[in-house]
Design a protein around this motif. Structure first.
Motif, PDB file in Angstrom:
ATOM      1  N   ALA A 112       0.842  -1.149   0.082  1.00 23.54           N
ATOM      2  CA  ALA A 112       0.021  -0.057  -0.097  1.00 23.54           C
ATOM      3  C   ALA A 112       0.819   1.202   0.127  1.00 23.54           C
ATOM      4  CB  ALA A 112      -0.885  -0.011   1.393  1.00 23.54           C
ATOM      5  N   LEU A 113       1.881   1.224   0.865  1.00 25.65           N
ATOM      6  CA  LEU A 113       2.893   2.383   0.675  1.00 25.65           C
ATOM      7  C   LEU A 113       3.587   2.507  -0.600  1.00 25.65           C
ATOM      8  CD1 LEU A 113       3.959   4.612   2.572  1.00 25.65           C
ATOM      9  CD2 LEU A 113       5.721   2.932   3.196  1.00 25.65           C
ATOM     10  N   VAL A 114       3.900   1.455  -1.075  1.00 14.17           N
ATOM     11  CA  VAL A 114       4.625   1.765  -2.492  1.00 14.17           C
ATOM     12  C   VAL A 114       3.753   2.139  -3.360  1.00 14.17           C
ATOM     13  CG1 VAL A 114       5.802   0.391  -4.127  1.00 14.17           C
ATOM     14  CG2 VAL A 114       6.316   0.016  -1.737  1.00 14.17           C
ATOM     15  N   GLY A 115       2.411   1.391  -3.394  1.00 13.99           N
ATOM     16  CA  GLY A 115       1.492   1.822  -4.484  1.00 13.99           C
ATOM     17  C   GLY A 115       1.018   3.233  -4.289  1.00 13.99           C
ATOM     18  N   GLY A 116       0.844   4.043  -3.072  1.00 15.43           N
ATOM     19  CA  GLY A 116       0.356   5.326  -3.149  1.00 15.43           C
ATOM     20  C   GLY A 116       1.651   6.084  -3.423  1.00 15.43           C
ATOM     21  N   LEU A 117       2.816   5.953  -3.323  1.00 16.26           N
ATOM     22  CA  LEU A 117       4.069   6.605  -3.659  1.00 16.26           C
ATOM     23  C   LEU A 117       4.084   6.710  -5.250  1.00 16.26           C
ATOM     24  CD1 LEU A 117       6.585   5.992  -0.940  1.00 16.26           C
ATOM     25  CD2 LEU A 117       5.155   7.953  -1.273  1.00 16.26           C
ATOM     26  N   LEU A 118       4.151   5.221  -5.785  1.00 14.49           N
ATOM     27  CA  LEU A 118       4.083   5.136  -7.339  1.00 14.49           C
ATOM     28  C   LEU A 118       2.943   6.041  -7.925  1.00 14.49           C
ATOM     29  CD1 LEU A 118       5.167   1.590  -7.560  1.00 14.49           C
ATOM     30  CD2 LEU A 118       6.651   3.616  -7.981  1.00 14.49           C
ATOM     31  N   THR A 119       1.794   5.913  -7.455  1.00 17.30           N
ATOM     32  CA  THR A 119       0.768   6.802  -7.932  1.00 17.30           C
ATOM     33  C   THR A 119       1.032   8.207  -8.064  1.00 17.30           C
ATOM     34  OG1 THR A 119      -0.836   5.002  -7.254  1.00 17.30           O
ATOM     35  CG2 THR A 119      -1.935   7.129  -8.008  1.00 17.30           C
ATOM     36  N   ALA A 120       1.511   8.602  -7.004  1.00 14.42           N
ATOM     37  CA  ALA A 120       1.854  10.164  -6.968  1.00 14.42           C
ATOM     38  C   ALA A 120       2.807  10.631  -7.928  1.00 14.42           C
ATOM     39  CB  ALA A 120       2.576  10.388  -5.606  1.00 14.42           C
ATOM     40  N   VAL A 121       3.940   9.566  -8.260  1.00 13.21           N
ATOM     41  CA  VAL A 121       4.780   9.872  -9.244  1.00 13.21           C
ATOM     42  C   VAL A 121       4.256   9.839 -10.437  1.00 13.21           C
ATOM     43  CG1 VAL A 121       6.830   8.968 -10.215  1.00 13.21           C
ATOM     44  CG2 VAL A 121       6.780   8.868  -7.798  1.00 13.21           C
ATOM     45  N   VAL A 122       3.269   9.014 -10.802  1.00 12.76           N
ATOM     46  CA  VAL A 122       2.932   8.823 -12.093  1.00 12.76           C
ATOM     47  C   VAL A 122       1.793  10.254 -12.583  1.00 12.76           C
ATOM     48  CG1 VAL A 122       0.990   7.564 -13.509  1.00 12.76           C
ATOM     49  CG2 VAL A 122       2.920   6.541 -12.111  1.00 12.76           C
ATOM     50  N   VAL A 123       0.796  10.391 -11.344  1.00 11.29           N
ATOM     51  CA  VAL A 123       0.181  11.597 -11.647  1.00 11.29           C
ATOM     52  C   VAL A 123       1.005  12.849 -11.707  1.00 11.29           C
ATOM     53  CG1 VAL A 123      -1.481  12.940 -10.342  1.00 11.29           C
ATOM     54  CG2 VAL A 123      -1.869  10.497 -10.216  1.00 11.29           C
ATOM     55  N   TYR A 124       1.758  12.937 -11.005  1.00  9.40           N
ATOM     56  CA  TYR A 124       2.633  14.117 -11.179  1.00  9.40           C
ATOM     57  C   TYR A 124       3.441  14.439 -12.452  1.00  9.40           C
ATOM     58  CZ  TYR A 124       5.636  17.827  -9.456  1.00  9.40           C
ATOM     59  OH  TYR A 124       6.261  19.372  -9.269  1.00  9.40           O
ATOM     60  N   LEU A 125       3.855  13.216 -13.066  1.00  7.33           N
ATOM     61  CA  LEU A 125       4.535  13.066 -14.202  1.00  7.33           C
ATOM     62  C   LEU A 125       3.886  13.607 -15.473  1.00  7.33           C
ATOM     63  CD1 LEU A 125       7.294  10.493 -14.065  1.00  7.33           C
ATOM     64  CD2 LEU A 125       7.666  12.789 -13.897  1.00  7.33           C
ATOM     65  N   LEU A 126       2.415  12.962 -15.464  1.00  8.57           N
ATOM     66  CA  LEU A 126       1.581  13.171 -16.191  1.00  8.57           C
ATOM     67  C   LEU A 126       0.942  14.598 -16.201  1.00  8.57           C
ATOM     68  CD1 LEU A 126      -0.470   9.731 -16.355  1.00  8.57           C
ATOM     69  CD2 LEU A 126       1.036  10.595 -17.880  1.00  8.57           C
ATOM     70  N   ALA A 127       0.798  15.014 -15.183  1.00  9.04           N
ATOM     71  CA  ALA A 127       0.267  16.398 -15.004  1.00  9.04           C
ATOM     72  C   ALA A 127       1.164  17.759 -15.271  1.00  9.04           C
ATOM     73  CB  ALA A 127      -0.298  16.709 -13.781  1.00  9.04           C
ATOM     74  N   TYR A 128       2.583  17.171 -15.052  1.00  2.00           N
ATOM     75  CA  TYR A 128       3.620  18.426 -15.326  1.00  2.00           C
ATOM     76  C   TYR A 128       3.845  18.699 -16.914  1.00  2.00           C
ATOM     77  CZ  TYR A 128       7.990  20.616 -14.566  1.00  2.00           C
ATOM     78  OH  TYR A 128       8.968  21.624 -14.395  1.00  2.00           O
ATOM     79  N   ARG A 129       3.270  19.962 -16.969  1.00  2.00           N
ATOM     80  CA  ARG A 129       3.851  20.639 -18.343  1.00  2.00           C
ATOM     81  C   ARG A 129       4.534  22.262 -17.999  1.00  2.00           C
ATOM     82  NH1 ARG A 129       2.771  16.226 -19.328  1.00  2.00           N
ATOM     83  NH2 ARG A 129       1.474  15.414 -21.151  1.00  2.00           N
ATOM     84  N   ARG A 130       5.881  21.897 -17.980  1.00  2.00           N
ATOM     85  CA  ARG A 130       6.534  23.307 -17.706  1.00  2.00           C
ATOM     86  C   ARG A 130       6.107  24.138 -16.464  1.00  2.00           C
ATOM     87  NH1 ARG A 130       6.832  26.426 -23.379  1.00  2.00           N
ATOM     88  NH2 ARG A 130       4.977  25.249 -23.999  1.00  2.00           N
ATOM     89  N   GLY A 131       5.914  23.251 -15.386  1.00  3.21           N
ATOM     90  CA  GLY A 131       5.175  23.682 -14.292  1.00  3.21           C
ATOM     91  C   GLY A 131       4.094  22.749 -13.794  1.00  3.21           C
ATOM     92  N   MET A 132       3.622  23.079 -12.693  1.00  5.01           N
ATOM     93  CA  MET A 132       2.444  22.250 -12.143  1.00  5.01           C
ATOM     94  C   MET A 132       0.979  23.171 -11.714  1.00  5.01           C
ATOM     95  SD  MET A 132       0.970  19.491 -11.515  1.00  5.01           S
ATOM     96  CE  MET A 132       2.606  18.600 -11.810  1.00  5.01           C
ATOM     97  N   GLN A 133      -0.151  22.883 -12.623  1.00  2.00           N
ATOM     98  CA  GLN A 133      -1.211  23.793 -12.294  1.00  2.00           C
ATOM     99  C   GLN A 133      -2.114  22.784 -11.428  1.00  2.00           C
ATOM    100  OE1 GLN A 133      -2.842  25.137 -15.863  1.00  2.00           O
ATOM    101  NE2 GLN A 133      -0.907  26.513 -16.362  1.00  2.00           N
ATOM    102  N   GLY A 134      -2.592  23.438 -10.513  1.00  3.01           N
ATOM    103  CA  GLY A 134      -3.550  22.423  -9.580  1.00  3.01           C
ATOM    104  C   GLY A 134      -4.939  21.714 -10.220  1.00  3.01           C
ATOM    105  N   PHE A 135      -5.150  22.576 -11.366  1.00  6.52           N
ATOM    106  CA  PHE A 135      -6.576  21.980 -11.966  1.00  6.52           C
ATOM    107  C   PHE A 135      -6.019  20.720 -12.768  1.00  6.52           C
ATOM    108  CE2 PHE A 135      -9.343  22.018 -15.851  1.00  6.52           C
ATOM    109  CZ  PHE A 135     -10.629  21.765 -15.159  1.00  6.52           C
TER     110      PHE A 135
END
Length: 352
Positions: free
Chosen positions: A146-169
């Motif tokens: 569970a701990l590893v799954g949560g951290l990996l999900t955070a990495v995936v979401v952050y990388l997919l959402a990152y476009r020259r910076g991070m926007q909350g929406f």
């Protein structure tokens, strides 16, 4: 008063909530400190009440006496060994979930910016399911999964959402999409698992602290203690609320601080999920309730943690002693969260 304090910037993007952003708020202004104190006292009173409820009812005086007794009596065993881990877990885990939600809502500037919505709790559940159904691991390995799954999900979401910076929406939209895919994966894993394993995983997935004892609580609290250095990033969080340009002008390393805050918040929710299963809506609702109680421009972290502790302990008391049968606390928080969301939608509709 300086011009920077007089002209506080406010978010104008309708996608990002619409709460004003303080310049430098600290953890708790005067009203926030009062609210945090009052809510903490309520949490303490609820804890004493919870320790006295059960097949062996005890008065508050008897509870306090049992907590500090040294005679090894049956009453002290009931209070300290059987009931205290569940009550303490509800308080600590509720505070951790609320603090995680407060950080994400501040970073995204959106009241929906919660680890429940963004998918980190779901990712933690996926990691535990993989450990239980594919690897065939036990409870300890499931918690690690569970701990590893949560951290990996955070990495995936952050990388997919990152476009020259991070926007909350963008982070929220990507998180919702990832959550939907993870829900499908979780259902697939449950359908493919053996019946007894699937039943145990489904019960764990409802979110429960009923079987929480000292052997499970102590490592979880140790993990939360190890996360406390992340609180050093709180001043950076307040600067980030001004916007990336203003934060950078004040000497904040924007992306490094944001990544550190995300990892800190994900670690909090992942540790709780690893111990109890996913408990929904505490991280979503508690920061907004605290914000309304304090009248704060931003999200008050201390008051959010106190409200989260009260919400989870109160929900567990309902799950144990109000409903006809003892149910997982996650079911109660889902119902309370649904009521909260309906209230929020009605309030937004009337305000427009």
């Amino acid at each position: 008063m300086s011009a920077g304090v007089q002209d506080r910037p406010r978010t104008s993007d309708p996608r990002q909530g619409s709460f004003p952003i303080p310049l430098v708020g600290g953890w708790a202004p005067r009203r926030g400190l009062l609210v945090a104190t009052v809510v903490s006292v309520i949490a303490l009173v609820l804890a004493v009440v919870a320790l006295g409820l059960g097949d062996l009812p005890l008065s508050p005086a008897e509870v306090v006496q049992a907590l500090f007794a040294t005679d090894g009596s049956f009453t002290s065993t009931v209070v300290r060994d059987w009931r205290l881990p569940r009550v303490l877990g509800a308080l600590v885990f509720g505070a951790a979930l609320a603090l995680s939600g407060a950080i994400f809502q501040s970073l995204t500037r959106n009241p929906l910016g919660s680890p429940d919505v963004i998918g980190f709790a779901t990712g933690a559940y996926t990691g535990a399911l993989l450990a239980l159904t594919v690897i065939g691991a036990g409870a300890v390995s499931a918690s690690a999964g569970a701990l590893v799954g949560g951290l990996l999900t955070a990495v995936v979401v952050y990388l997919l959402a990152y476009r020259r910076g991070m926007q909350g929406f963008r982070l929220i939209i990507v998180g919702i999409a990832v959550t939907a895919m993870l829900h499908a994966a979780n259902l697939f894993l449950l359908l493919r698992a053996q019946e007894d394993v699937a039943m145990a995983a489904a019960i764990w997935g409802a979110g429960s602290i009923a079987l929480l004892g000292w052997p499970a609580l102590v490592p979880a609290m140790g993990g939360l203690v190890l996360c406390t250095p992340g609180l050093l990033l709180v001043p950076s969080l307040r600067q980030l609320e001004l916007g990336d340009d203003a934060a950078a002008a004040h000497g904040v390393s924007v992306e490094r601080s944001r990544i550190g805050l995300v990892l800190f918040a994900v670690a909090l929710v992942a540790i709780v999920t690893a111990s109890t299963g996913p408990i929904a809506f505490v991280a979503l609702a508690a920061p907004q309730v605290a914000r309304r109680l304090t009248g704060s421009a931003g999200i008050p972290l201390v008051s959010s943690a106190a409200v989260g502790a009260v919400v989870l302990l109160g929900a567990d008391l309902i799950a144990q002693h109000v409903l006809p049968a003892d149910v997982p606390v996650g079911i109660v928080t889902v119902v309370l969260g649904g009521v909260y969301l309906l209230t929020l939608l009605v309030h937004e509709a009337r305000s427009r």
